[in-house]
Design a protein around this motif. Structure first.
Motif, PDB file in Angstrom:
ATOM      1  N   ALA A 414       0.820  -1.209   0.000  1.00 22.58           N
ATOM      2  CA  ALA A 414       0.000   0.000   0.000  1.00 22.58           C
ATOM      3  C   ALA A 414       0.853   1.257   0.000  1.00 22.58           C
ATOM      4  CB  ALA A 414      -0.926   0.004   1.214  1.00 22.58           C
ATOM      5  N   VAL A 415       2.160   1.084   0.090  1.00 23.31           N
ATOM      6  CA  VAL A 415       3.087   2.223   0.072  1.00 23.31           C
ATOM      7  C   VAL A 415       4.241   1.890  -0.856  1.00 23.31           C
ATOM      8  CG1 VAL A 415       4.612   3.707   1.410  1.00 23.31           C
ATOM      9  CG2 VAL A 415       2.481   2.870   2.436  1.00 23.31           C
ATOM     10  N   ILE A 416       4.468   2.767  -1.835  1.00 23.79           N
ATOM     11  CA  ILE A 416       5.584   2.589  -2.770  1.00 23.79           C
ATOM     12  C   ILE A 416       6.589   3.718  -2.547  1.00 23.79           C
ATOM     13  CG2 ILE A 416       6.295   2.530  -5.178  1.00 23.79           C
ATOM     14  CD1 ILE A 416       3.556   1.472  -5.886  1.00 23.79           C
ATOM     15  N   ASN A 417       7.834   3.365  -2.323  1.00 24.85           N
ATOM     16  CA  ASN A 417       8.908   4.357  -2.165  1.00 24.85           C
ATOM     17  C   ASN A 417       9.861   4.218  -3.346  1.00 24.85           C
ATOM     18  OD1 ASN A 417      10.830   6.145  -1.341  1.00 24.85           O
ATOM     19  ND2 ASN A 417      11.099   5.273   0.721  1.00 24.85           N
ATOM     20  N   PHE A 418       9.782   5.181  -4.266  1.00 26.25           N
ATOM     21  CA  PHE A 418      10.657   5.149  -5.438  1.00 26.25           C
ATOM     22  C   PHE A 418      12.082   5.587  -5.109  1.00 26.25           C
ATOM     23  CE2 PHE A 418       6.422   5.428  -7.330  1.00 26.25           C
ATOM     24  CZ  PHE A 418       6.527   4.563  -8.396  1.00 26.25           C
ATOM     25  N   ARG A 419      12.255   6.174  -3.940  1.00 26.80           N
ATOM     26  CA  ARG A 419      13.540   6.704  -3.483  1.00 26.80           C
ATOM     27  C   ARG A 419      14.042   7.773  -4.465  1.00 26.80           C
ATOM     28  NH1 ARG A 419      14.936   3.689   0.806  1.00 26.80           N
ATOM     29  NH2 ARG A 419      14.028   1.583   0.948  1.00 26.80           N
ATOM     30  N   SER A 427      11.194   5.685 -13.011  1.00 28.96           N
ATOM     31  CA  SER A 427      11.265   4.384 -12.340  1.00 28.96           C
ATOM     32  C   SER A 427       9.850   3.820 -12.231  1.00 28.96           C
ATOM     33  CB  SER A 427      11.872   4.524 -10.944  1.00 28.96           C
ATOM     34  OG  SER A 427      11.901   3.274 -10.274  1.00 28.96           O
ATOM     35  N   ASP A 428       9.693   2.519 -12.469  1.00 35.77           N
ATOM     36  CA  ASP A 428       8.395   1.839 -12.398  1.00 35.77           C
ATOM     37  C   ASP A 428       8.340   0.867 -11.224  1.00 35.77           C
ATOM     38  OD1 ASP A 428       7.899   1.453 -16.010  1.00 35.77           O
ATOM     39  OD2 ASP A 428       7.543   3.156 -14.675  1.00 35.77           O
ATOM     40  N   ARG A 429       7.172   0.760 -10.615  1.00 36.73           N
ATOM     41  CA  ARG A 429       6.935  -0.223  -9.561  1.00 36.73           C
ATOM     42  C   ARG A 429       5.583  -0.890  -9.826  1.00 36.73           C
ATOM     43  NH1 ARG A 429      11.462   0.937  -8.873  1.00 36.73           N
ATOM     44  NH2 ARG A 429      12.551   1.504  -6.941  1.00 36.73           N
ATOM     45  N   VAL A 430       5.492  -2.175  -9.573  1.00 42.43           N
ATOM     46  CA  VAL A 430       4.279  -2.957  -9.846  1.00 42.43           C
ATOM     47  C   VAL A 430       3.579  -3.298  -8.537  1.00 42.43           C
ATOM     48  CG1 VAL A 430       3.341  -5.094 -10.814  1.00 42.43           C
ATOM     49  CG2 VAL A 430       5.238  -3.927 -11.952  1.00 42.43           C
ATOM     50  N   VAL A 431       2.259  -3.078  -8.504  1.00 38.11           N
ATOM     51  CA  VAL A 431       1.416  -3.485  -7.387  1.00 38.11           C
ATOM     52  C   VAL A 431       0.495  -4.609  -7.876  1.00 38.11           C
ATOM     53  CG1 VAL A 431      -0.429  -2.809  -5.811  1.00 38.11           C
ATOM     54  CG2 VAL A 431       1.470  -1.247  -6.257  1.00 38.11           C
TER      55      VAL A 431
END
Length: 531
Positions: A414-419, A427-431
């Motif tokens: 529930a929390v994404i930290n791309f830094r 930058s991509d992140r998958v949930v």
């Protein structure tokens, strides 16, 4: 609580998106109005034996309106083809993957056996019993072993069926001191020990059979209720304690027997009305007990609660209609359970849910047919269960199968930290969004976050996820300036107690060296880069 059985109405959420830095049941006496072994004789009350919806979304500035379905947890399962006149009386699951339902086929005049396996209900050929017989109750101790009981109308005695080694067989009934008797309920406490109860019409009393080490024997009931009474419901919460309920036909009131260490004794009952009966009983693993039936004086269901001092008290029944009753009950905990029956006034089944708040609430039943009812209910878990009964279209009669299933939304984070991400890079992140419940999860439109965050790709919006399946949302952070950024993205669904999931996005744009990505080296040796 999952699967609350009342209308959820319309939910309004504030969305914060920010970016900041009829069949014969024996020859005994019949009192008018009695359900008689859960088989209603003709003439009583004028009866006789003879999406999931869509989920619209409304967006207005900072408000998201999610129109949740009004009670979509019980759904109708299409029954298999058996005959032009058949019904189901009882259902039981030893595991979520395999279960059984039993009843009667009035065309072939034999019992009905339906098996649930690999997600489907299919009929199983019953063993030979007699030219006329039916089944009223089924119970399994494991997927591999179970029992079913009923009435052999041709020979005017009970029926015992045993499932073992993948097949059903008819078991010889013990010598019961009666020329006319039947069995209405069965319950096993282990692979080798169990009980069955019913009614002796010749002698006007209840019947109790005990199974131990492969042998069934009749157990004398050292109680005198009246000159005409019978037992319809049975439950053993432990190997040493059990309960049986029924009707005293002479005194027009319910019957409750308590079994402690093998001995049966009657209990004092509360004053319900001048004419009432009990048809089902169940205790939760944590000792909460309920008995249900029919108040024939007031034409409403009966709800009795077992108290810690071993007494029973009548609980207030919800307002259903001018004429209704209850037949079956099942609890998964001391506070969570369901009761089922029939609303005669509206010609449909009754579904009552008991919530942790301690109240019984009526759940809007699904649309089945113009005339239908429920007899048995079994819960595998608080969010997974089944109910069975009968329905009529005015010409044909067939079984009813309802499934209770509740969706549950689960996100991988529930929390994404791309830094830190360099300005001009991304930058991509998958949930991963998964349905960990038992019912279909319907997902609304996934709302995108404000820049510099975005949704790069997703396969969740507007999709329905069956139990155990998943979809993915890919979030992107593409800073165009230096500093810290925060955003949110919301996922609405039909999860009954988490209708809106919010994913929080954090990232920092930084000044750094160019990001070079070597793409390809052509024939002339010239290199290409991208930044």
């Amino acid at each position: 609580m999952k699967g609350k059985g009342v209308s959820m109405g319309t939910r309004c959420f504030t969305l914060s998106v920010t970016s900041s830095p009829t069949f014969e049941a024996g020859g005994g006496k019949r009192r008018p109005g009695s359900i008689r072994s859960k088989l209603r004789p003709s003439g009583r009350r004028g009866e006789g034996w003879t999406s999931k919806t869509g989920f619209p979304l409304f967006f207005s500035m900072a408000f998201l309106f999610w129109a949740a379905p009004a009670f979509a947890d019980w759904t109708v399962i299409s029954p298999p083809s058996v005959s032009a006149n058949w019904e189901l009386r009882s259902v039981h699951f030893a595991s979520p993957q395999r279960g059984w339902a039993v009843g009667k086929d009035s065309v072939s005049r034999q019992g009905v056996l339906l098996q649930f396996l690999n997600g489907l209900w299919n009929p199983v050929n019953p063993p030979a019993v007699s030219p006329d017989w039916d089944l009223r109750s089924v119970h399994f101790t494991s997927d591999a072993e179970g029992w079913a009981v009923g009435r052999n109308s041709a020979n005017r005695r009970g029926v015992l069926l045993h499932f073992q080694n993948g097949a059903w067989s008819s078991v010889a009934v013990p010598n019961v001191q009666s020329a006319d008797w039947e069995l209405n309920s069965v319950r096993f406490t282990s692979l080798t020990e169990g009980w069955a109860v019913g009614q002796d019409f010749q002698n006007g009393r209840g019947v109790a059979l005990h199974h131990q080490n492969g042998v069934w024997t009749q157990i004398s009931l050292p109680v005198v209720i009246s000159s005409d009474w019978g037992l319809f419901g049975l439950h053993f919460p432990s190997a040493t304690e059990g309960w049986a309920v029924g009707t005293d036909i002479i005194n027009r009131k319910g019957v409750i027997l308590h079994n402690l260490n093998g001995a049966w004794s009657p209990l004092a009952l509360p004053d319900v009305s001048a004419d009432w009966e009990l048809l089902g009983v169940h205790f939760s693993p944590s000792d909460g007990g309920w008995a249900v039936g029919s108040n024939l004086t007031n034409r409403e269901g009966v709800l009795l609660n077992h108290l810690e001092d071993d007494s029973w008290r009548a609980a207030a029944a919800p307002d259903i209609s001018t004429d209704w009753e209850l037949r079956g009950v099942h609890f998964t905990s001391a506070t969570e359970g369901w009761a089922v029956g029939k609303d005669f006034a509206n010609k449909r089944g009754v579904l009552l849910q008991h919530s942790p708040g301690g109240l019984w609430e009526s759940a809007s039943p699904p649309a089945v047919s113009a005339d239908w009812e429920l007899f048995g209910v079994h819960l595998i878990a608080s969010d997974d269960g089944w109910a069975v009964g009968r329905q009529s279209d005015g010409i044909n009669i067939k079984g009813v199968i309802l499934r209770f299933a509740v969706p549950n939304i689960s996100v991988s984070t529930a929390v994404i930290n791309f830094r830190d991400v360099a300005i001009g890079a991304f930058s991509d992140r998958v949930v991963t969004v998964q349905n960990t419940g038992t019912g279909d999860l319907v997902i609304g439109v996934v709302t995108p976050p404000d820049l510099p965050f975005s949704i790069a790709s997703e396969g969740c919006s507007g999709h329905t996820l069956p139990a155990g399946t998943f979809c993915r949302v890919t979030y992107r952070f593409f800073p165009v300036g230096e500093g810290a950024f925060t955003g949110t993205s919301s996922m609405p669904s039909n999860d009954p107690d988490q209708g809106l999931v919010t994913v929080t996005l954090n990232g920092t744009g930084t000044i750094g060296p160019p990001l070079f990505i070597d793409l390809v080296a052509p024939a002339d040796g010239q290199g290409f880069t991208a930044c």
